[in-house]
Write a protein that holds these residues in place. Sequence first.
Motif, mmCIF file in Angstrom:
data_model
loop_
_atom_site.group_PDB
_atom_site.id
_atom_site.type_symbol
_atom_site.label_atom_id
_atom_site.label_comp_id
_atom_site.label_asym_id
_atom_site.label_seq_id
_atom_site.Cartn_x
_atom_site.Cartn_y
_atom_site.Cartn_z
ATOM 1 N N ALA A 23 0.846 -1.190 0.000
ATOM 2 C CA ALA A 23 0.000 0.000 0.000
ATOM 3 C C ALA A 23 0.885 1.245 0.000
ATOM 4 C CB ALA A 23 -0.903 0.002 1.221
ATOM 5 N N ALA A 24 0.612 2.155 -0.928
ATOM 6 C CA ALA A 24 1.425 3.364 -1.074
ATOM 7 C C ALA A 24 0.643 4.587 -0.641
ATOM 8 C CB ALA A 24 1.860 3.524 -2.525
ATOM 9 N N SER A 25 1.329 5.479 0.104
ATOM 10 C CA SER A 25 0.677 6.690 0.621
ATOM 11 C C SER A 25 0.962 7.895 -0.264
ATOM 12 C CB SER A 25 1.167 6.972 2.038
ATOM 13 O OG SER A 25 2.541 7.292 1.986
ATOM 14 N N THR A 26 0.529 7.843 -1.503
ATOM 15 C CA THR A 26 0.727 8.965 -2.404
ATOM 16 C C THR A 26 -0.449 9.072 -3.363
ATOM 17 O OG1 THR A 26 2.070 9.877 -4.192
ATOM 18 C CG2 THR A 26 2.118 7.493 -3.929
ATOM 19 N N ARG A 27 -0.849 10.326 -3.643
ATOM 20 C CA ARG A 27 -1.964 10.532 -4.572
ATOM 21 C C ARG A 27 -1.519 10.401 -6.018
ATOM 22 N NH1 ARG A 27 -4.880 15.827 -1.743
ATOM 23 N NH2 ARG A 27 -5.379 14.824 0.237
ATOM 24 N N THR A 28 -0.190 10.381 -6.239
ATOM 25 C CA THR A 28 0.337 10.267 -7.601
ATOM 26 C C THR A 28 0.924 8.882 -7.841
ATOM 27 O OG1 THR A 28 2.443 11.214 -6.869
ATOM 28 C CG2 THR A 28 0.793 12.731 -7.759
ATOM 29 N N PHE A 29 0.359 7.889 -7.198
ATOM 30 C CA PHE A 29 0.856 6.510 -7.289
ATOM 31 C C PHE A 29 1.028 6.066 -8.734
ATOM 32 C CE2 PHE A 29 1.547 2.215 -6.041
ATOM 33 C CZ PHE A 29 0.809 1.398 -6.893
ATOM 34 N N LYS A 30 0.086 6.450 -9.596
ATOM 35 C CA LYS A 30 0.094 5.967 -10.977
ATOM 36 C C LYS A 30 1.316 6.452 -11.746
ATOM 37 C CE LYS A 30 -2.840 9.699 -12.725
ATOM 38 N NZ LYS A 30 -4.129 10.013 -13.400
ATOM 39 N N SER A 31 1.982 7.479 -11.230
ATOM 40 C CA SER A 31 3.156 8.022 -11.910
ATOM 41 C C SER A 31 4.447 7.288 -11.562
ATOM 42 C CB SER A 31 3.334 9.504 -11.555
ATOM 43 O OG SER A 31 2.196 10.247 -11.940
ATOM 44 N N TYR A 32 4.411 6.452 -10.555
ATOM 45 C CA TYR A 32 5.619 5.813 -10.052
ATOM 46 C C TYR A 32 5.920 4.492 -10.746
ATOM 47 C CZ TYR A 32 6.107 9.025 -6.142
ATOM 48 O OH TYR A 32 6.312 10.147 -5.378
ATOM 49 N N LEU A 33 7.193 4.252 -10.975
ATOM 50 C CA LEU A 33 7.680 2.922 -11.311
ATOM 51 C C LEU A 33 7.724 2.152 -9.994
ATOM 52 C CD1 LEU A 33 9.043 0.896 -13.297
ATOM 53 C CD2 LEU A 33 11.224 1.889 -12.547
ATOM 54 N N MET A 34 7.073 0.995 -9.961
ATOM 55 C CA MET A 34 6.990 0.204 -8.745
ATOM 56 C C MET A 34 7.703 -1.134 -8.943
ATOM 57 S SD MET A 34 5.295 2.183 -6.743
ATOM 58 C CE MET A 34 5.098 1.026 -5.392
ATOM 59 N N ALA A 35 8.258 -1.651 -7.865
ATOM 60 C CA ALA A 35 9.019 -2.886 -7.991
ATOM 61 C C ALA A 35 8.987 -3.699 -6.712
ATOM 62 C CB ALA A 35 10.466 -2.578 -8.365
ATOM 63 N N TRP A 36 9.325 -4.961 -6.870
ATOM 64 C CA TRP A 36 9.556 -5.868 -5.747
ATOM 65 C C TRP A 36 11.003 -6.338 -5.793
ATOM 66 C CZ3 TRP A 36 6.127 -6.603 -1.914
ATOM 67 C CH2 TRP A 36 4.780 -6.325 -2.170
ATOM 68 N N PHE A 37 11.617 -6.370 -4.611
ATOM 69 C CA PHE A 37 12.940 -6.919 -4.422
ATOM 70 C C PHE A 37 12.856 -7.966 -3.320
ATOM 71 C CE2 PHE A 37 15.885 -4.115 -6.782
ATOM 72 C CZ PHE A 37 14.986 -3.155 -7.205
ATOM 73 N N CYS A 38 13.872 -8.811 -3.251
ATOM 74 C CA CYS A 38 13.928 -9.765 -2.154
ATOM 75 C C CYS A 38 15.359 -9.871 -1.640
ATOM 76 C CB CYS A 38 13.396 -11.129 -2.576
ATOM 77 S SG CYS A 38 14.430 -12.041 -3.726
ATOM 78 N N GLN A 39 15.458 -10.250 -0.373
ATOM 79 C CA GLN A 39 16.769 -10.450 0.245
ATOM 80 C C GLN A 39 16.729 -11.693 1.108
ATOM 81 O OE1 GLN A 39 18.310 -7.125 2.500
ATOM 82 N NE2 GLN A 39 20.406 -7.868 2.259
ATOM 83 N N ALA A 40 17.491 -12.695 0.701
ATOM 84 C CA ALA A 40 17.602 -13.936 1.459
ATOM 85 C C ALA A 40 18.715 -13.787 2.497
ATOM 86 C CB ALA A 40 17.894 -15.090 0.514
ATOM 87 N N PRO A 41 18.682 -14.595 3.547
ATOM 88 C CA PRO A 41 19.708 -14.507 4.577
ATOM 89 C C PRO A 41 21.118 -14.655 4.001
ATOM 90 C CG PRO A 41 17.915 -15.894 5.313
ATOM 91 C CD PRO A 41 17.649 -15.588 3.878
ATOM 92 N N GLY A 42 21.988 -13.719 4.337
ATOM 93 C CA GLY A 42 23.360 -13.786 3.879
ATOM 94 C C GLY A 42 23.593 -13.356 2.454
ATOM 95 N N LYS A 43 22.537 -12.873 1.788
ATOM 96 C CA LYS A 43 22.659 -12.463 0.394
ATOM 97 C C LYS A 43 22.280 -10.999 0.231
ATOM 98 C CE LYS A 43 21.769 -16.998 -1.663
ATOM 99 N NZ LYS A 43 20.964 -17.750 -2.669
ATOM 100 N N GLU A 44 22.687 -10.437 -0.910
ATOM 101 C CA GLU A 44 22.329 -9.060 -1.202
ATOM 102 C C GLU A 44 20.879 -8.989 -1.688
ATOM 103 O OE1 GLU A 44 26.727 -7.335 -2.509
ATOM 104 O OE2 GLU A 44 25.080 -7.365 -3.944
ATOM 105 N N ARG A 45 20.317 -7.803 -1.528
ATOM 106 C CA ARG A 45 18.972 -7.572 -2.035
ATOM 107 C C ARG A 45 18.992 -7.676 -3.556
ATOM 108 N NH1 ARG A 45 15.911 -2.335 0.103
ATOM 109 N NH2 ARG A 45 16.548 -3.371 2.032
ATOM 110 N N GLU A 46 18.001 -8.345 -4.138
ATOM 111 C CA GLU A 46 17.993 -8.515 -5.580
ATOM 112 C C GLU A 46 16.619 -8.222 -6.173
ATOM 113 O OE1 GLU A 46 19.375 -12.539 -6.002
ATOM 114 O OE2 GLU A 46 17.323 -13.342 -5.971
ATOM 115 N N PHE A 47 16.640 -7.820 -7.416
ATOM 116 C CA PHE A 47 15.440 -7.448 -8.154
ATOM 117 C C PHE A 47 14.568 -8.671 -8.422
ATOM 118 C CE2 PHE A 47 12.850 -5.222 -11.143
ATOM 119 C CZ PHE A 47 12.662 -6.073 -12.230
ATOM 120 N N VAL A 48 13.250 -8.491 -8.261
ATOM 121 C CA VAL A 48 12.302 -9.563 -8.557
ATOM 122 C C VAL A 48 11.432 -9.188 -9.765
ATOM 123 C CG1 VAL A 48 10.318 -10.863 -7.712
ATOM 124 C CG2 VAL A 48 12.224 -10.334 -6.160
ATOM 125 N N ALA A 49 10.766 -8.028 -9.678
ATOM 126 C CA ALA A 49 9.853 -7.625 -10.751
ATOM 127 C C ALA A 49 9.563 -6.135 -10.631
ATOM 128 C CB ALA A 49 8.559 -8.416 -10.684
#
Length: 121
Positions: A23-49
Amino acid sequence: QVQLVESGGGLVQAGGSLRLSCAASTRTFKSYLMAWFCQAPGKEREFVAAINWSGSTYYADSVKGRFTISRDNTDNTLYLQMNSLNSEDTAVYYCAARLSGGSVKNAYDYWGQGTQVTVSS
């Protein structure tokens, strides 16, 4: 300032599904590029989608065909449908947002606190 709040994580058996929300707290949400990242234990954060303002989507090779990113611009919410989960998907999943251009895999300005996804084998 944009606040992002993830939910929907949990414990699931291998082969199962989960749906994450952000959930995003912005009225201009539609203007944003949105993404998901993940970080497993002992690993760097990585791009998902990622998904842009027009609905174009981008995926990491490891999740193509299994995960689906979507957004509801009327509800200011980002989603990640995760199917056919396996133990390698176990990680903290973060929602991210930015307005500027460039690669969809980095340089995000706003981050959520993360939600834990644990896949048991």
